[in-house]
Design a protein around this motif. Structure first.
Motif, PDB file in Angstrom:
ATOM      1  N   LEU A 196       0.817  -1.208   0.000  1.00 62.52           N
ATOM      2  CA  LEU A 196       0.000   0.000   0.000  1.00 62.52           C
ATOM      3  C   LEU A 196       0.853   1.261   0.000  1.00 62.52           C
ATOM      4  O   LEU A 196       0.527   2.240  -0.675  1.00 62.52           O
ATOM      5  N   SER A 197       1.946   1.267   0.743  1.00 63.95           N
ATOM      6  CA  SER A 197       2.819   2.445   0.757  1.00 63.95           C
ATOM      7  C   SER A 197       3.328   2.760  -0.635  1.00 63.95           C
ATOM      8  O   SER A 197       3.410   3.935  -1.030  1.00 63.95           O
ATOM      9  N   LEU A 198       3.666   1.738  -1.382  1.00 65.47           N
ATOM     10  CA  LEU A 198       4.152   1.934  -2.746  1.00 65.47           C
ATOM     11  C   LEU A 198       3.064   2.547  -3.623  1.00 65.47           C
ATOM     12  O   LEU A 198       3.334   3.462  -4.417  1.00 65.47           O
ATOM     13  N   VAL A 199       1.821   2.073  -3.486  1.00 60.89           N
ATOM     14  CA  VAL A 199       0.705   2.621  -4.262  1.00 60.89           C
ATOM     15  C   VAL A 199       0.499   4.091  -3.930  1.00 60.89           C
ATOM     16  O   VAL A 199       0.368   4.940  -4.817  1.00 60.89           O
ATOM     17  N   LEU A 200       0.494   4.412  -2.643  1.00 60.77           N
ATOM     18  CA  LEU A 200       0.242   5.785  -2.221  1.00 60.77           C
ATOM     19  C   LEU A 200       1.359   6.717  -2.681  1.00 60.77           C
ATOM     20  O   LEU A 200       1.097   7.838  -3.146  1.00 60.77           O
ATOM     21  N   ARG A 201       2.583   6.275  -2.577  1.00 66.02           N
ATOM     22  CA  ARG A 201       3.707   7.116  -3.009  1.00 66.02           C
ATOM     23  C   ARG A 201       3.682   7.323  -4.522  1.00 66.02           C
ATOM     24  O   ARG A 201       3.994   8.413  -5.015  1.00 66.02           O
ATOM     25  N   ASP A 202       3.311   6.293  -5.268  1.00 63.52           N
ATOM     26  CA  ASP A 202       3.268   6.419  -6.718  1.00 63.52           C
ATOM     27  C   ASP A 202       2.213   7.427  -7.170  1.00 63.52           C
ATOM     28  O   ASP A 202       2.316   7.985  -8.269  1.00 63.52           O
ATOM     29  N   ARG A 203       1.203   7.618  -6.340  1.00 60.22           N
ATOM     30  CA  ARG A 203       0.152   8.578  -6.682  1.00 60.22           C
ATOM     31  C   ARG A 203       0.568  10.019  -6.378  1.00 60.22           C
ATOM     32  O   ARG A 203      -0.098  10.955  -6.789  1.00 60.22           O
ATOM     33  N   MET A 204       1.665  10.176  -5.642  1.00 66.14           N
ATOM     34  CA  MET A 204       2.154  11.510  -5.297  1.00 66.14           C
ATOM     35  C   MET A 204       3.235  11.944  -6.280  1.00 66.14           C
ATOM     36  O   MET A 204       4.387  12.197  -5.915  1.00 66.14           O
ATOM     37  N   THR A 205       2.852  11.982  -7.535  1.00 62.86           N
ATOM     38  CA  THR A 205       3.776  12.389  -8.586  1.00 62.86           C
ATOM     39  C   THR A 205       3.149  13.517  -9.396  1.00 62.86           C
ATOM     40  O   THR A 205       1.973  13.839  -9.234  1.00 62.86           O
ATOM     41  N   GLY A 206       3.935  14.103 -10.281  1.00 62.16           N
ATOM     42  CA  GLY A 206       3.424  15.180 -11.105  1.00 62.16           C
ATOM     43  C   GLY A 206       3.002  16.366 -10.253  1.00 62.16           C
ATOM     44  O   GLY A 206       3.747  16.811  -9.364  1.00 62.16           O
ATOM     45  N   ILE A 207       1.800  16.883 -10.496  1.00 60.21           N
ATOM     46  CA  ILE A 207       1.333  18.035  -9.734  1.00 60.21           C
ATOM     47  C   ILE A 207       1.045  17.675  -8.278  1.00 60.21           C
ATOM     48  O   ILE A 207       0.906  18.564  -7.431  1.00 60.21           O
ATOM     49  N   LYS A 208       0.966  16.350  -7.970  1.00 62.17           N
ATOM     50  CA  LYS A 208       0.732  15.921  -6.592  1.00 62.17           C
ATOM     51  C   LYS A 208       2.032  15.645  -5.836  1.00 62.17           C
ATOM     52  O   LYS A 208       1.996  15.230  -4.677  1.00 62.17           O
ATOM     53  N   ARG A 209       3.164  15.897  -6.488  1.00 68.63           N
ATOM     54  CA  ARG A 209       4.451  15.603  -5.848  1.00 68.63           C
ATOM     55  C   ARG A 209       4.619  16.281  -4.488  1.00 68.63           C
ATOM     56  O   ARG A 209       5.168  15.674  -3.563  1.00 68.63           O
ATOM     57  N   PRO A 210       4.156  17.538  -4.315  1.00 70.05           N
ATOM     58  CA  PRO A 210       4.306  18.173  -2.988  1.00 70.05           C
ATOM     59  C   PRO A 210       3.638  17.398  -1.855  1.00 70.05           C
ATOM     60  O   PRO A 210       4.019  17.555  -0.685  1.00 70.05           O
ATOM     61  N   LEU A 211       2.642  16.558  -2.178  1.00 69.57           N
ATOM     62  CA  LEU A 211       1.956  15.795  -1.132  1.00 69.57           C
ATOM     63  C   LEU A 211       2.873  14.771  -0.477  1.00 69.57           C
ATOM     64  O   LEU A 211       2.589  14.308   0.634  1.00 69.57           O
ATOM     65  N   ALA A 212       3.989  14.435  -1.133  1.00 68.04           N
ATOM     66  CA  ALA A 212       4.900  13.432  -0.579  1.00 68.04           C
ATOM     67  C   ALA A 212       5.447  13.862   0.772  1.00 68.04           C
ATOM     68  O   ALA A 212       5.748  13.021   1.630  1.00 68.04           O
TER      69      ALA A 212
END
Length: 319
Positions: A196-212
């Motif tokens: 699950l951590s991998l899925v969530l981190r992969d979604r924090m890319t592009g314009i969502k990168r700051p969410l990391a």
């Protein structure tokens, strides 16, 4: 001057901390939300006799609803008696239900039933007709599946004659629950994530990168507020320490859960590169198939593989 500067500094730090906690809490809350979609069809729509059933998750924190479909050898008058034979529990994904037509769950159930298996289909918590509202991205859903196993056992079924076929989130749940000894005889996971951590981190890319930057706070808030340990929702780690027979199925063109997750799961159960890329005995990567679309892409090959796997693991003589 110094006192005013310190007050301003602490005020700013307080606002930053409050903002961090607020965003982290909102992200953690997203793990508990799902879209309820109720079943529009029943097993009767594909010619199957069935019984409506309800049971509690293991631990009793959620009430679940489902369909009990006896093996063809069981008389209709005995439909409520699950005793004997081999059974397959089918587990739906997120934002769907036990009859998910996009996956073809009722059609799969019909084929497996004709191959001699009893079938238990049920809605995970917060989905379909199961009344519980809050989901947990797999963390507590494993207890739902274990409750399904307990329900069959309470009706006389041997645990080592129970197999699980899970799709998407249901596949991850199957691997998590199946990793515990003496729960199931075999598990097939279709389109599951490896971690699950991998899925969530992969979604924090592009314009969502700051969410990391909020990910550590999200993990803390998920555990503090909802009791969800994100690090523990790792099917790959779960099956790496399990001896339950596992088969991984995944669409090569899956855009929701990339096929690399299937490769990670394959490596977790000790499959070689050749077994992952060119065999179907441990990992089957289906060319041209999208998310949970392996059955619709190659229906006959899918049923043959799934039925034969369960027959070899559940119907063979036990030591």
């Amino acid at each position: 001057m110094a006192v005013g500067f310190l007050k301003t500094t602490f005020s700013v730090l307080g606002l930053v901390a409050s903002g961090y906690v607020g965003v982290s809490s909102a992200m953690a809350s997203s793990l508990t939300r799902t879209t309820r979609v109720r079943s529009e069809e029943t097993p009767e729509s594909v010619g199957l006799d069935y019984q409506e059933v309800s049971f509690a998750s293991r631990g009793g924190d959620a009430l679940l609803t489902g369909w009990l479909i006896p093996a063809k050898s069981v008389a209709k008058s005995q439909i409520t008696d699950a005793q004997g034979g081999s059974w397959i529990v089918m587990v739906n994904g997120d934002n769907t239900n036990r009859s998910d037509p996009t996956t073809g769950m009722l059609l799969i159930a019909k084929e497996l039933n004709e191959d001699g298996f009893g079938i238990l289909m049920f809605d995970l918590r917060g989905r379909g007709d199961s009344p519980s509202e809050i989901s947990s991205s797999g963390y507590f859903e494993r207890l739902d599946l274990q409750g399904a196993s307990d329900h069959l056992v309470s009706n006389g079924v041997d645990r080592d004659r129970i197999g699980v076929l899970g799709f998407s989130l249901g596949g991850a749940v199957a691997l998590l629950a199946g990793a515990n000894p003496n729960n199931f005889g075999a598990v097939i996971s279709d389109s599951a994530f490896a971690d699950l951590s991998l899925v969530l981190r992969d979604r924090m890319t592009g314009i969502k990168r700051p969410l990391a930057m909020f990910f550590p706070g999200m993990k803390l808030m998920a555990k503090t507020i909802y009791g969800i340990d994100i690090d523990d929702v790792s099917p790959a780690r779960a099956i790496a320490r399990s001896d339950t027979p596992v088969l991984i199925i995944h669409g090569q063109e899956d855009k929701m859960i990339p096929v690399e997750h299937a490769r990670l799961l394959g490596r977790a159960i000790g499959a070689s590169f050749d077994e992952i890329e060119g065999s179907v005995e441990t990992v089957w990567i289906v060319p041209g198939a999208g998310h949970t679309q392996a059955f619709s892409t190659q229906p006959r090959a899918y049923i043959n593989l799934v039925a034969n796997f369960f027959k070899s693991k559940l119907m063979s003589p036990r030591p």
